[in-house]
Design a protein around this motif. Structure first.
Motif, PDB file in Angstrom:
ATOM      1  N   HIS A 209      -8.352   1.636  64.164  1.00  0.00           N
ATOM      2  CA  HIS A 209      -9.037   2.752  64.819  1.00  0.00           C
ATOM      3  C   HIS A 209      -9.955   2.149  65.869  1.00  0.00           C
ATOM      4  O   HIS A 209      -9.946   0.927  66.064  1.00  0.00           O
TER       5      HIS A 209
ATOM      6  N   HIS B  18     -13.402   2.344  66.246  1.00  0.00           N
ATOM      7  CA  HIS B  18     -14.829   2.078  66.018  1.00  0.00           C
ATOM      8  C   HIS B  18     -15.159   0.671  66.514  1.00  0.00           C
ATOM      9  O   HIS B  18     -14.325  -0.237  66.448  1.00  0.00           O
TER      10      HIS B  18
ATOM     11  N   ASP C   9     -16.737  -1.932  65.539  1.00  0.00           N
ATOM     12  CA  ASP C   9     -16.560  -3.162  64.752  1.00  0.00           C
ATOM     13  C   ASP C   9     -15.093  -3.590  64.651  1.00  0.00           C
ATOM     14  O   ASP C   9     -14.795  -4.659  64.132  1.00  0.00           O
ATOM     15  N   HIS C  10     -14.187  -2.772  65.206  1.00  0.00           N
ATOM     16  CA  HIS C  10     -12.756  -3.099  65.150  1.00  0.00           C
ATOM     17  C   HIS C  10     -12.182  -3.408  66.535  1.00  0.00           C
ATOM     18  O   HIS C  10     -10.998  -3.695  66.663  1.00  0.00           O
TER      19      HIS C  10
ATOM     20  N   HIS D  26     -11.572   8.443  56.630  1.00  0.00           N
ATOM     21  CA  HIS D  26     -12.589   7.867  57.513  1.00  0.00           C
ATOM     22  C   HIS D  26     -13.044   8.970  58.471  1.00  0.00           C
ATOM     23  O   HIS D  26     -12.193   9.637  59.072  1.00  0.00           O
TER      24      HIS D  26
ATOM     25  N   ASP E 296     -11.665   0.651  56.129  1.00  0.00           N
ATOM     26  CA  ASP E 296     -12.315   1.896  56.544  1.00  0.00           C
ATOM     27  C   ASP E 296     -11.687   3.119  55.887  1.00  0.00           C
ATOM     28  O   ASP E 296     -11.227   4.048  56.563  1.00  0.00           O
TER      29      ASP E 296
END
Ligand SMILES: [Zn+2]
Ligand SMILES: [Zn+2]
Length: 284
Positions: free
Chosen positions: A72, A74, A76-77, A159, A181
């Motif tokens: 996804h 977000h 942090d990814h 999520h 997640d």
């Protein structure tokens, strides 16, 4: 038949951390390298992907092709993407697979990471040939990667807002599932259990201890992440061989994670803590 290796480069959730207290398991955010002879697949592009890029550039590979699968979007990814060296190498072809969100142009979003005001790189600074492939959120999709190797994906809704893709890497009849997640207080639904069932390896979100998740004054219910107990339960129901806990809360020290492992192993012996640079083989 080739051997395929799995190596963690980023195991932390939410944001990267750096301190002697997290030195053992690591502070980089989500990124995993799958490698074999001429094979380079990456799951997620958190800050861990920066070191994967260094490694790829250092160890010249014959075929300059990388496939990146994003769970996804977000931060942090994806936050390591503008610092991933092969992107600045004109010889590389890079496929970026990501969820096909209807409410956003995925292409615009990814290119925005390289452009003003987020970054001074600009589209001109991107030298590799980039191909963005959008993956459906409504059905299971399988991508043939290389000979006997494929990657399948299935959307998981727990999520918040846009959901997340769960990936299954298949090498002949051996499977590794990457389920980060996710929040599943009642376990995965039947369809997801069928998708994962019998996999050799399950890498599962383990952001919290139960006490943290259920804390009466500061509950984490609905944040879209699992406790180690949820991870264990899913491993048991899906009858996987090995469980790797992943996406740890940024405040959790190495010491705390060892406690988490002990707790999880009490119920599922083949549990391990994902650790930066830990590498193992998924035999074909
Ligand atoms: Zn995350
Ligand atoms: Zn997320």
């Amino acid at each position: 038949m080739q051997d395929v290796f799995i190596q963690f480069y980023g195991v932390r959730g939410s944001y990267p951390v750096s301190s002697p207290k997290v030195a053992r398991y690591g502070g980089n955010t989500s990124s995993i390298l799958i490698s074999g002879e001429n094979l380079r697949l990456i799951f997620d592009a958190g800050t861990g992907i920066i070191n994967i890029g260094e490694e790829i550039e250092k160890n010249e590979i014959e075929r300059k092709k990388v496939d990146i699968f994003l769970t996804h979007l977000h931060l942090d990814h994806i936050q390591g993407l503008p610092f991933f060296k092969p992107i600045f190498d004109p010889d590389f072809r890079i496929n970026i697979f990501c969820p096909d969100y209807q409410n956003v142009s995925v292409e615009d979003f990814i290119y925005s990471l390289f452009n003003d005001p987020i970054s001074p790189i600009s589209d001109h600074g991107i030298k590799a040939k980039i191909n963005i492939v959008k993956l459906p959120l409504t059905e299971v999709k399988t991508i043939a990667v290389d000979g006997n190797i494929s990657v399948s994906c299935k959307k998981e809704d727990s999520h918040p807002l846009s959901g997340v893709l769960i990936y299954k890497l298949s090498v002949d009849d051996r499977h590794m599932v990457f389920a980060t997640d996710v929040e599943s207080p009642d376990g995965f639904n039947d369809e997801m259990v069928d998708f994962i069932k019998g996999s050799h390896i399950l890498i599962h979100d383990s952001q919290y201890f139960d006490s943290h998740y259920h804390n009466r004054n500061d509950s984490r219910i609905g944040f879209g992440h699992s406790t180690c107990s949820m991870a264990v339960r899913n491993a048991l129901v899906c009858e996987v061989e090995k469980l790797y806990l992943f996406h740890y809360h940024p405040d959790y020290s190495d010491k705390k994670l060892k406690k988490m492992l002990k707790k999880a192993r009490g119920r599922f012996k083949q549990t391990y803590l994902a650790r930066e640079l830990m590498k193992f083989r998924l035999r074909s």
